[in-house]
Design a protein around this motif. Structure first.
Motif, mmCIF file in Angstrom:
data_model
loop_
_atom_site.group_PDB
_atom_site.id
_atom_site.type_symbol
_atom_site.label_atom_id
_atom_site.label_comp_id
_atom_site.label_asym_id
_atom_site.label_seq_id
_atom_site.Cartn_x
_atom_site.Cartn_y
_atom_site.Cartn_z
ATOM 1 N N TRP A 16 3.403 2.054 3.018
ATOM 2 C CA TRP A 16 4.268 3.237 2.977
ATOM 3 C C TRP A 16 3.370 4.462 3.084
ATOM 4 O O TRP A 16 2.390 4.597 2.348
ATOM 5 C CB TRP A 16 5.061 3.276 1.676
ATOM 6 C CG TRP A 16 6.210 2.321 1.658
ATOM 7 C CD1 TRP A 16 6.192 1.003 1.303
ATOM 8 C CD2 TRP A 16 7.553 2.610 2.044
ATOM 9 N NE1 TRP A 16 7.435 0.456 1.433
ATOM 10 C CE2 TRP A 16 8.296 1.415 1.880
ATOM 11 C CE3 TRP A 16 8.207 3.761 2.496
ATOM 12 C CZ2 TRP A 16 9.660 1.330 2.158
ATOM 13 C CZ3 TRP A 16 9.566 3.680 2.769
ATOM 14 C CH2 TRP A 16 10.275 2.486 2.609
ATOM 15 N N LEU A 17 3.740 5.361 3.986
ATOM 16 C CA LEU A 17 2.932 6.555 4.247
ATOM 17 C C LEU A 17 3.856 7.763 4.325
ATOM 18 O O LEU A 17 4.854 7.744 5.055
ATOM 19 C CB LEU A 17 2.172 6.390 5.568
ATOM 20 C CG LEU A 17 1.370 7.577 6.087
ATOM 21 C CD1 LEU A 17 0.177 7.855 5.176
ATOM 22 C CD2 LEU A 17 0.879 7.302 7.512
ATOM 23 N N SER A 18 3.529 8.813 3.572
ATOM 24 C CA SER A 18 4.370 10.018 3.616
ATOM 25 C C SER A 18 3.562 11.241 3.200
ATOM 26 O O SER A 18 2.469 11.128 2.635
ATOM 27 C CB SER A 18 5.582 9.868 2.688
ATOM 28 O OG SER A 18 5.198 10.015 1.331
ATOM 29 N N GLN A 27 7.319 3.424 7.178
ATOM 30 C CA GLN A 27 7.066 2.118 6.577
ATOM 31 C C GLN A 27 6.595 1.173 7.664
ATOM 32 O O GLN A 27 7.130 1.146 8.768
ATOM 33 C CB GLN A 27 8.339 1.582 5.918
ATOM 34 C CG GLN A 27 8.172 0.250 5.224
ATOM 35 C CD GLN A 27 8.699 -0.910 6.050
ATOM 36 O OE1 GLN A 27 9.413 -0.739 7.028
ATOM 37 N NE2 GLN A 27 8.318 -2.111 5.650
ATOM 38 N N MET A 28 5.554 0.387 7.352
ATOM 39 C CA MET A 28 4.963 -0.541 8.308
ATOM 40 C C MET A 28 4.745 -1.889 7.650
ATOM 41 O O MET A 28 4.462 -1.957 6.454
ATOM 42 C CB MET A 28 3.623 -0.007 8.833
ATOM 43 C CG MET A 28 3.737 1.264 9.658
ATOM 44 S SD MET A 28 2.531 2.525 9.185
ATOM 45 C CE MET A 28 3.217 3.172 7.674
ATOM 46 N N GLU A 29 4.846 -2.961 8.430
ATOM 47 C CA GLU A 29 4.579 -4.309 7.944
ATOM 48 C C GLU A 29 3.681 -5.038 8.932
ATOM 49 O O GLU A 29 3.879 -4.933 10.143
ATOM 50 C CB GLU A 29 5.881 -5.111 7.781
ATOM 51 C CG GLU A 29 6.750 -4.671 6.626
ATOM 52 C CD GLU A 29 7.975 -5.554 6.468
ATOM 53 O OE1 GLU A 29 8.183 -6.437 7.330
ATOM 54 O OE2 GLU A 29 8.713 -5.360 5.497
ATOM 55 N N ILE A 30 2.721 -5.753 8.404
ATOM 56 C CA ILE A 30 1.874 -6.623 9.218
ATOM 57 C C ILE A 30 2.001 -8.033 8.654
ATOM 58 O O ILE A 30 1.716 -8.270 7.478
ATOM 59 C CB ILE A 30 0.405 -6.180 9.197
ATOM 60 C CG1 ILE A 30 0.261 -4.732 9.677
ATOM 61 C CG2 ILE A 30 -0.437 -7.097 10.074
ATOM 62 C CD1 ILE A 30 -1.157 -4.198 9.599
ATOM 63 N N GLU A 31 2.447 -8.945 9.489
ATOM 64 C CA GLU A 31 2.568 -10.345 9.101
ATOM 65 C C GLU A 31 1.419 -11.126 9.730
ATOM 66 O O GLU A 31 1.097 -10.924 10.904
ATOM 67 C CB GLU A 31 3.910 -10.917 9.561
ATOM 68 C CG GLU A 31 4.150 -12.350 9.120
ATOM 69 C CD GLU A 31 5.483 -12.892 9.598
ATOM 70 O OE1 GLU A 31 5.772 -14.074 9.306
ATOM 71 O OE2 GLU A 31 6.229 -12.148 10.271
ATOM 72 N N VAL A 39 0.856 -1.183 0.000
ATOM 73 C CA VAL A 39 0.000 0.000 0.000
ATOM 74 C C VAL A 39 0.895 1.237 0.000
ATOM 75 O O VAL A 39 1.790 1.368 0.834
ATOM 76 C CB VAL A 39 -0.926 0.026 1.232
ATOM 77 C CG1 VAL A 39 -1.795 1.274 1.212
ATOM 78 C CG2 VAL A 39 -1.783 -1.230 1.282
ATOM 79 N N ASP A 40 0.657 2.144 -0.944
ATOM 80 C CA ASP A 40 1.401 3.406 -1.038
ATOM 81 C C ASP A 40 0.431 4.559 -0.846
ATOM 82 O O ASP A 40 -0.517 4.724 -1.633
ATOM 83 C CB ASP A 40 2.092 3.524 -2.395
ATOM 84 C CG ASP A 40 3.191 2.497 -2.568
ATOM 85 O OD1 ASP A 40 4.186 2.572 -1.834
ATOM 86 O OD2 ASP A 40 3.032 1.611 -3.429
ATOM 87 N N ILE A 41 0.672 5.363 0.187
ATOM 88 C CA ILE A 41 -0.218 6.464 0.526
ATOM 89 C C ILE A 41 0.592 7.751 0.592
ATOM 90 O O ILE A 41 1.558 7.862 1.354
ATOM 91 C CB ILE A 41 -0.908 6.234 1.884
ATOM 92 C CG1 ILE A 41 -1.552 4.856 1.932
ATOM 93 C CG2 ILE A 41 -1.941 7.326 2.152
ATOM 94 C CD1 ILE A 41 -2.023 4.451 3.312
#
Length: 306
Positions: A210-212, A196-200, A144-146
């Motif tokens: 990715w959020l910016s 940057q975040m990851e959910i496993e 996901v790119d935000i």
């Protein structure tokens, strides 16, 4: 069935328009939250569907079977917990609270009282997401790119912009969370940020976010990959593209119809579902416990990043 509204003055117009669309219910009135001020003329005009104003939440709860709760998230805990202790069913616009412990407490109170509860999750009802669901089977990876150039800070973006995307991913089948990781990629003195975040998940699926706010244009895209297909969702452009993973020439694009005033459409739909659930003696979707599970992931990300 008697329904009452407990919300801030600036929310009355929004709620009143949705309340008027729900048939077969008696709207007994409303009570303003403590941060509310005097109503202006426009707001007074929207309260015709709500025939009475109550001086206190206790008085309102005495008259109603079911209460729609708004107001600032950080102030909802006391209001909602009081209503639950009085055995009243509660619908809340997201979020229930800004504190994880309070969310868990409200879910426990609702279960103890055995009342119907529901939290609105409008992100799951975005027309692009609904149109894409038939293609999103047995996913292995999501990205996901935000980009939110208008966001004043990371915390604000996590609450407003990241949450709907996390919520959609967690709504997929087999999305029991195993681990959550997050890191700041950069932070500028002028308020710019990237994270940057990851959910496993225990199913083996991995979701990366990715959020910016450093890019000049807004962006909200999601790439979903399984063993056979790649599906790209554009929530800003209202488009879906999909292709078979090994046949890149066979790519199809779907334009999704835009809906005007989507927040009002979602609100009316959720409230109608809630009243129907109440009449049938069952829980709404999502109830407090289910919604709290989604919020816990956001609380964990905020704990790491902020």
């Amino acid at each position: 069935m008697k329904i009452a509204l407990f919300a801030a003055d600036y929310e009355l117009r929004r709620y009143a328009q949705s309340l008027a669309c729900i048939p077969g219910s008696e709207w007994v009135g409303y009570c303003l939250t403590s941060e509310s001020g005097a109503l202006n003329n426009d707001d007074i005009g929207t309260t015709e569907v709500l025939p009475r104003v109550y001086d206190s939440p206790q008085q309102l709860a005495h008259e109603a079977d079911l209460v729609v709760v708004g107001g600032k998230p950080e102030q909802r805990f006391d209001y909602i917990s009081s209503l639950l202790r009085q055995g009243k069913s509660v619908w809340s616009d997201w979020p229930l609270s800004t504190a994880g412990a309070e969310v868990r407490k409200l879910a426990a109170l609702a279960e103890e009282a055995r009342v119907c509860t529901q939290v609105a999750h409008a992100g799951r009802k975005h027309p692009v997401w609904l149109a894409a669901l038939p293609y999103l089977q047995q996913l292995r990876m999501l990205r996901v790119d935000i980009s939110v150039p208008d966001s004043p800070g990371l915390e604000y973006a996590l609450e407003r912009d990241l949450f709907p995307y996390i919520d959609r991913v967690l709504s997929l089948e087999g999305s029991e969370v195993k681990t959550v990781r997050a890191r700041k990629v950069g932070k500028e003195d002028d308020g710019g940020f990237s994270a940057q975040m990851e959910i496993e998940f225990f199913s083996g699926m991995l979701a990366e976010f990715w959020l910016s706010n450093v890019l000049p244009a807004p962006k909200g895209k999601m790439r979903c990959i399984n063993s056979q297909t790649i599906v790209d969702l554009d929530f800003i452009g209202f488009e879906i593209e999909w292709q078979y993973a090994r046949r890149f020439s066979d790519r199809k694009k779907i334009a999704v119809e835009r809906r005007e005033r989507m927040d009002e459409v979602f609100l009316t739909h959720d409230l109608q579902g809630f009243t129907q659930a109440f009449e049938c003696g069952r829980q709404g979707s999502l109830n407090f416990a289910e919604s709290g599970q989604v919020q816990e992931v956001l609380f964990e990300i905020k704990r790491i990043l902020l």
